[in-house]
Design a protein around this motif. Structure first.
Motif, PDB file in Angstrom:
ATOM      1  N   ALA A  69     -13.339   9.587 -17.238  1.00 34.19           N
ATOM      2  CA  ALA A  69     -12.993   8.212 -17.616  1.00 34.19           C
ATOM      3  C   ALA A  69     -12.186   7.505 -16.533  1.00 34.19           C
ATOM      4  N   GLU A  70     -11.273   8.219 -15.903  1.00 33.75           N
ATOM      5  CA  GLU A  70     -10.449   7.631 -14.857  1.00 33.75           C
ATOM      6  C   GLU A  70     -11.303   7.128 -13.692  1.00 33.75           C
ATOM      7  N   ILE A  71     -12.280   7.917 -13.321  1.00 34.98           N
ATOM      8  CA  ILE A  71     -13.153   7.536 -12.212  1.00 34.98           C
ATOM      9  C   ILE A  71     -14.127   6.454 -12.636  1.00 34.98           C
ATOM     10  N   LEU A  72     -14.649   6.528 -13.845  1.00 36.35           N
ATOM     11  CA  LEU A  72     -15.624   5.530 -14.287  1.00 36.35           C
ATOM     12  C   LEU A  72     -15.012   4.138 -14.398  1.00 36.35           C
ATOM     13  N   VAL A  73     -13.792   4.054 -14.875  1.00 39.20           N
ATOM     14  CA  VAL A  73     -13.124   2.749 -14.956  1.00 39.20           C
ATOM     15  C   VAL A  73     -12.918   2.186 -13.561  1.00 39.20           C
ATOM     16  N   SER A  74     -12.457   3.013 -12.634  1.00 38.93           N
ATOM     17  CA  SER A  74     -12.257   2.559 -11.253  1.00 38.93           C
ATOM     18  C   SER A  74     -13.575   2.179 -10.603  1.00 38.93           C
TER      19      SER A  74
END
Length: 88
Positions: A69-74
């Protein structure tokens, strides 16, 4: 004797005024926004992996230990910013 002491103090104040002003100005620029940083170390790692996703590396999501999730949002934010800049 009193005039000599007061003139000595006046000369001493004049000599110390320049360095004192210099120290105050230097301290202001040294300590102004001291805690500001564009990115912290953990944020840079996420952005590198998000950039790898954008460039097509399929394993970038799996290399991250916390979850995707952290990477997908970024990645979404970076993609939207890129599309907005390129459309102008």
């Amino acid at each position: 004797m009193a005039p000599k002491v007061s003139s000595f103090r006046g000369a001493l104040h004049k000599q110390l005024l320049g360095p004192a002003i210099l120290i105050v100005i230097a301290a202001f620029f040294r300590f102004f926004n001291l805690s500001y940083a564009e990115f912290q170390g953990d944020e840079v790692a996420v952005l590198h992996k998000a950039a790898a996703c954008i460039q097509g590396r399929q394993d970038a999501l799996f290399l991250h230990k916390k979850g995707p999730a952290e990477i997908l949002v970024s990645t979404c934010c970076m993609e939207l910013a890129t599309i907005t800049v390129l459309d102008r």
